[in-house]
Design a protein around this motif. Structure first.
Motif, PDB file in Angstrom:
ATOM      1  N   SER A  19       0.939   3.878  -3.094  1.00  9.41           N
ATOM      2  CA  SER A  19       0.501   5.246  -2.832  1.00  9.41           C
ATOM      3  C   SER A  19       1.591   6.240  -3.202  1.00  9.41           C
ATOM      4  N   THR A  47       1.710   6.622  -6.976  1.00 12.54           N
ATOM      5  CA  THR A  47       0.587   7.442  -7.458  1.00 12.54           C
ATOM      6  C   THR A  47       0.842   8.918  -7.188  1.00 12.54           C
ATOM      7  N   ALA A  48       1.323   9.230  -5.979  1.00 13.17           N
ATOM      8  CA  ALA A  48       1.607  10.629  -5.634  1.00 13.17           C
ATOM      9  C   ALA A  48       2.700  11.209  -6.514  1.00 13.17           C
ATOM     10  N   ILE A  95       0.825  -1.206   0.000  1.00 12.55           N
ATOM     11  CA  ILE A  95       0.000   0.000   0.000  1.00 12.55           C
ATOM     12  C   ILE A  95       0.855   1.250   0.000  1.00 12.55           C
TER      13      ILE A  95
END
Length: 396
Positions: free
Chosen positions: A210, A213-214, A206
């Motif tokens: 994440s 993606t950021a 995760i």
């Protein structure tokens, strides 16, 4: 084993990453374009506003008819927003008009409703208005053909509003790097799953997804495998066939007996070694079916720090996002560091404009990482620094 300097290893990852850096453009619906980066300039196909319209609820008039007030004018109908081709306004008359409604031909001013009062079948104008007052001219915001948005712009809601106002339903953006994230280790279970003795929730899947993606990437898969190299190979085959252009793994690269990433990739030419940093020393990189693979340690803190230092800058640069910043800050509290290896200590900014450490160097201190907002870069030959000493920090 010789330790690789951090900057040298970053250069190696940059070279590996070169195959995915040049991104084509793609058109996406504006409803899906938030946080995407424009691939080319956007010019407005229309005048903005598209037509002359009223800035206020009130009465459209000839300015000459209200040069002397008070004056009573007969009202000849109403123009609401959405009206099509309203009748031209005759001299000596007014027409009720709503905000955003097209101003009829002949009218050159709008008198706000609060500057009027009813007068029988007409309206009494209480205040003069000059030609052009409360009338939005077509193209007064932007004329057709003018630059609406530049290339390299990260799209926010205000930019999407401008695209929609120009009647554009899609926009050309940079294609995102498609990333697969794979966590390895027999001890790992999905977060929220049953925890038997010796089992741990997978924090890396995760977190790395994440972080990717950021940094402007598109995460196409998040997988959890055990310690079997054959199973890892099957997952790699599936994710690459599914479109992954970059694979990020965690765990399985140390010197132990159950190191699936090392066992699978090292015979295929992957470089496995130690970077001169703590935490995050064990590192590896290579390719699988010509797709670059960047392999981080399994400890969550090590994998997050490694991503921040080696992949986040490349992904953000490729996506057109602002660069990861380094800032020199004064210490708000004394700092100690283990000698002989470059430390990246977790830190947080303080109210006095400085920075302080959150915890020690341990790679298992994931709660301490959650409390940090910067990394403090401490050279290998530094063992202690006093309050006020300047340190180099990396934004998390």
């Amino acid at each position: 084993m010789q330790r690789i300097p951090v900057e040298d290893y970053a250069a190696r990852i940059r070279e590996l990453f070169a195959s995915v850096r040049n991104r084509p453009q793609e058109f996406v619906p504006i409803a899906l374009a938030a946080d995407r980066v424009t691939a080319a300039e956007v010019r407005s196909p229309l005048d903005l506003p598209i037509f002359r319209n009223s800035q206020m609820d009130g009465f459209a008039v000839h300015a000459a008819d209200v040069a002397v007030v008070p004056v009573v004018l007969p009202v000849r109908g109403e123009v609401a927003a959405g009206a099509v081709d309203p009748h031209a306004l005759q001299l000596g008359t007014a027409v009720a008009i709503m905000t955003g409604a097209p101003v009829p031909a002949g009218a050159d001013a709008v008198v706000p409703i609060e500057d009027t009062r009813a007068a029988g079948g007409g309206v009494e104008i209480l205040r003069t208005r000059a030609s052009g007052e409360y009338v939005r001219a077509a193209g007064s915001d932007l004329s057709a053909g003018s630059l609406l948005l530049p290339p390299g712009l990260r799209l926010a809601s205000r930019h999407l509003a401008a695209l929609a106002a120009a009647n554009l339903s899609e926009v050309a953006v940079r294609a995102r790097v498609r990333v697969a994230v794979i966590s390895t280790g027999n001890e790992l279970v999905e977060p929220g799953g049953p925890l038997g003795h010796g089992r741990l929730p997978d924090a890396n899947g995760i977190a790395l997804a994440s972080a990717a993606t950021a940094a402007g990437a598109e995460v196409v898969a998040v997988e959890l495998t055990g310690d079997d190299p054959a199973r890892l190979a099957a997952v790699l085959e599936r994710t690459i066939s599914g479109g992954a252009e970059l694979v990020v793994t965690s765990g399985g690269i140390s010197m132990g007996a159950h190191e699936p990433v090392r066992q699978l990739l090292e015979p295929l030419g992957a470089a496995v070694g130690t970077v001169d940093m703590q935490p995050g020393g064990p590192q590896a990189h290579g390719t699988y079916r010509n797709v670059p693979i960047v392999c981080f340690p399994g400890n969550p803190v090590s994998s997050q720090l490694s991503f921040a230092l080696f992949l986040a800058p490349l992904l953000r640069e490729t996506a057109g996002l602002t660069a990861v910043t380094r800032t020199a800050l004064p210490l708000s509290a004394p700092l100690t560091s283990s000698p002989g290896r470059r430390q990246f200590l977790r830190g947080r900014r303080t109210a006095d404009g400085g920075v302080e450490t959150v915890a020690g160097p341990g790679s298992h201190l994931v709660a301490a990482l959650a409390a940090a907002d910067v990394l403090i870069d401490v050279p290998a030959d530094v063992t202690a620094l006093p309050v006020g000493a300047t340190v180099d920090t990396v934004e998390l």
